[in-house]
Design a protein around this motif. Structure first.
Motif, PDB file in Angstrom:
ATOM      1  N   PHE A 172       0.851  -1.199   0.000  1.00  7.49           N
ATOM      2  CA  PHE A 172       0.000   0.000   0.000  1.00  7.49           C
ATOM      3  C   PHE A 172       0.879   1.238   0.000  1.00  7.49           C
ATOM      4  O   PHE A 172       1.774   1.372   0.843  1.00  7.49           O
ATOM      5  CB  PHE A 172      -0.903  -0.016   1.245  1.00  7.49           C
ATOM      6  CG  PHE A 172      -1.845   1.154   1.332  1.00  7.49           C
ATOM      7  CD1 PHE A 172      -3.038   1.167   0.618  1.00  7.49           C
ATOM      8  CD2 PHE A 172      -1.531   2.248   2.145  1.00  7.49           C
ATOM      9  CE1 PHE A 172      -3.910   2.258   0.708  1.00  7.49           C
ATOM     10  CE2 PHE A 172      -2.399   3.336   2.232  1.00  7.49           C
ATOM     11  CZ  PHE A 172      -3.597   3.341   1.520  1.00  7.49           C
ATOM     12  N   ASN A 240      -3.578   7.727  -4.358  1.00  9.56           N
ATOM     13  CA  ASN A 240      -3.106   6.368  -4.079  1.00  9.56           C
ATOM     14  C   ASN A 240      -2.210   5.880  -5.206  1.00  9.56           C
ATOM     15  O   ASN A 240      -2.515   6.066  -6.384  1.00  9.56           O
ATOM     16  CB  ASN A 240      -4.303   5.421  -3.901  1.00  9.56           C
ATOM     17  CG  ASN A 240      -3.840   4.016  -3.572  1.00  9.56           C
ATOM     18  OD1 ASN A 240      -3.605   3.212  -4.471  1.00  9.56           O
ATOM     19  ND2 ASN A 240      -3.666   3.745  -2.293  1.00  9.56           N
ATOM     20  N   ASP A 243      -2.614  -0.154  -4.005  1.00 16.65           N
ATOM     21  CA  ASP A 243      -3.453  -0.753  -2.962  1.00 16.65           C
ATOM     22  C   ASP A 243      -3.763  -2.167  -3.403  1.00 16.65           C
ATOM     23  O   ASP A 243      -4.680  -2.409  -4.182  1.00 16.65           O
ATOM     24  CB  ASP A 243      -4.733   0.065  -2.755  1.00 16.65           C
ATOM     25  CG  ASP A 243      -5.587  -0.503  -1.611  1.00 16.65           C
ATOM     26  OD1 ASP A 243      -5.256  -1.606  -1.108  1.00 16.65           O
ATOM     27  OD2 ASP A 243      -6.568   0.155  -1.226  1.00 16.65           O
TER      28      ASP A 243
END
Lengths: 250, 359
Positions: A172, A240, A243
């Motif tokens: 992550f 992000n 993930d």
């Protein structure tokens, strides 16, 4: 009387040593809240860095190690390997993680070490008095780049999330900002997610906080936030990067 | 006692460390200690231990810091240039009162030097190397058996004093094969006991436990008055080590010695042959071999300098780094001569004999 807000138990009652308007206090609190909310308080250990947050080992109310400058990911590796039943996080600034500790950071990420790294990027060395950091923006004046960072001479800011996104192992990776209340609420969710994956021993988790340093930037806290929004986010876009929980079949 | 096993020093010390309860090992490859890291890579998974090849010696010693902070028996190993890189971490480990074992299979230096046996890291090991007021306990083996035995000793001393211990070996002892007798593996109960003895200071999170004290593994004290107390306490610990842990061997030492040879490790091994030959030739020579290089056996050196002793000869595989410690022990009573060999080469017993005859 109804208590509507209080200090998380995962922070000690010591007063922070941070300057007024500094975002370290916010990121400390977000991490401490995540520890509380995930019920990790009795099985988590942390590693403090060298930099403004050198006393983080006094602020987080869990067993902590103070690492040499840049070595926190290696120390955390030793801790996690010694106590795989426990959960381990590091808290590091930009000089610590992206200059002197680049090797330890990248290799911990590349091993998929089952730890969380929380990375405070405020584009400057705060504790030593405002010297140029590996993340200092082009043209930005600091005490060791008094004419502004010349990218032709010293290169561009290091983008930590982008670098480790080229590695296969990290579980992550996300960059968040602490530059507005809305951003902080979003950041809280991301910190909780990283800590949850840590709790579940899924792999290496990394959260970068785009932060401010009003004192060494020579700006008021409000102006520092404005300046960071206008300048920092261009080089350090929030979002992000990885993930694996969203990838089918992991 | 089991059957003796023919083994290289590097492998023997690794096996002995595992038997002593070491389940965490972090290191980076370097010649001439490769067999050690390779042995650990092979054996650690078989005992549910951690073997991790770090990205650098710097990272490896900091992994040691982390694992030691969790109260585990942990070891790293390297050879001279790699030990230099570990010096930062060794200072932190000493400053944070952590037990750990570091093996240095010395090679020729300075700089990249070569990969042959040498003793050029004596100063680094015994006088500092890293920054600040700290002391490493340094033990120097001279046989493969002793190299292996020292793993057990080093872990016990490290735990007893919460202090890093260095086994100062060299490329010859690391690479040569000799028969070794191993102690048995620690039992599960003994392993648990090892864990328990660190429980009152190591990191073992359980914040809601009654009487839990927030444990910090740390060498930072920003208040000078507090740091002063911390360093004074370290000093008191070092005084206790000096009082209790000095070790040495006396070989053919008697009141009739005319000459005393002082040597450690591989050099002492060669000197032993020379001492035998010299005595056969009617020259009364004894060998004094420091086993702990810190704490150094100054008083014991002093005691072997009887009225009959004419001269002392220090033999080392360096430019004479131990000479000043020997001189401190001899305290001007007799002249102290030196025979050295550098570049990763060894002197022969004949060279030592000739030097004794010459002086």
């Amino acid at each position: 009387m109804e208590i509507i807000a209080q200090r998380p138990k995962s922070l000690t009652d010591l007063q922070f040593t941070y300057c007024p308007g500094c975002t370290h206090g916010i990121s400390h609190r977000l991490i401490a809240e995540a520890i509380e909310e995930l019920g990790l308080r009795n099985n988590i250990m942390g590693v403090a860095p060298v930099g403004c947050s050198v006393f983080a080992y006094k602020f987080f109310n869990c067993d902590m190690a103070e690492a040499a400058h840049g070595r926190a990911p290696a120390v955390a590796t030793g801790m996690k390997r010694a106590r795989p039943d426990m959960h381990v996080f590091t808290y590091q600034g930009d000089g610590d993680l992206a200059a002197i500790g680049t090797a330890e950071f990248i290799h911990a990420a590349n091993r998929g070490e089952k730890i969380s790294i929380f990375f405070i990027n405020n584009a400057i060395y705060g504790m030593t008095g405002g010297q140029m950091a590996p993340t200092t923006l082009p043209g930005m004046k600091t005490s060791t780049s008094p004419y502004g960072r010349d990218e032709k001479d010293i290169g561009y800011p290091i983008q930590a999330c982008e670098i480790i996104s080229s590695l296969k192992a990290p579980y992550f990776i996300e960059r968040v900002s602490l530059l507005s209340p809305q951003d902080i609420l979003k950041a809280k969710k991301v910190v909780n997610k990283a800590m949850l994956f840590n709790k579940e021993n899924r792999g290496f988790t990394f959260v970068e906080f785009v932060s401010t340093c009003p004192t060494n930037w020579g700006l008021t806290p409000a102006k520092a936030q404005q300046w960071a929004k206008e300048n920092m986010l261009k080089f350090f876009p929030i979002g992000n990067f990885r993930d694996k929980s969203m990838e089918g079949g992991e | 006692m089991g059957e003796k096993v023919l083994m290289k020093g590097n492998e023997a010390v690794a096996e002995a460390a595992i038997r002593a309860g070491c389940r965490h090992y972090f290191a980076y490859p370097i010649t001439p200690q490769s067999e050690l890291i390779e042995y650990m890579a092979k054996m650690m998974p078989k005992v549910n231990g951690t073997f991790l090849q770090a990205e650098s010696e710097v990272a490896a010693i900091n992994m040691v810091y982390g694992a030691a902070g969790c109260g585990k028996r942990v070891m790293t190993s390297s050879s001279s240039p790699g030990i230099s890189l570990k010096m930062e971490g060794i200072s932190y480990i000493a400053g944070a009162n952590l037990p750990a074992v570091i093996v240095n299979v010395q090679r020729g230096g300075p700089g990249l030097g070569d990969i042959q046996p040498a003793q050029g890291d004596y100063f680094q090991a015994t006088k500092g190397g890293g920054h600040g007021d700290y002391k490493l306990i340094v033990v120097a083996p001279s046989t493969v058996q002793e190299f292996a035995d020292m793993a057990d000793l080093a872990f016990d001393l490290a735990d007893k004093y919460r202090n890093p211990v260095m086994i100062l070996s060299d490329g010859l002892l690391g690479q040569m094969m000799e028969p070794v007798d191993f102690k048995p593996y620690k039992t599960e109960k003994e392993m648990e006991e090892l864990d328990r003895q660190h429980f009152d200071w190591c990191m073992h999170p359980n914040q809601d436990e009654p009487n839990h004290h927030h444990h910090e593994i740390n060498s930072l004290e920003i208040d000078p008055v507090v740091l002063e107390q911390h360093v004074i306490k370290l000093g008191q610990k070092y005084d206790r080590i000096v009082k209790n842990e000095i070790r040495f061997e006396e070989y053919k030492i008697s009141e009739d010695n005319e000459y005393i040879i002082v040597a450690f490790g591989t050099a002492a091994r060669i000197a032993k042959s020379a001492v035998d030959d010299l005595n056969e030739n009617g020259i009364n020579v004894g060998l004094f071999r420091p086993i702990t290089l810190w704490p150094y056996p100054y008083d014991a050196v002093s005691k072997v300098i009887t009225d009959k002793v004419k001269k002392v000869l220090v033999c080392e595989l360096n430019l004479g780094q131990m000479v000043e410690d020997v001189k401190l022990g001899v305290n001007g009573k007799v002249p102290v001569e030196f025979l050295g060999k550098v570049g990763g080469m060894l002197f022969t017993p004949e060279e030592i004999m000739n030097k004794i005859k010459e002086i």
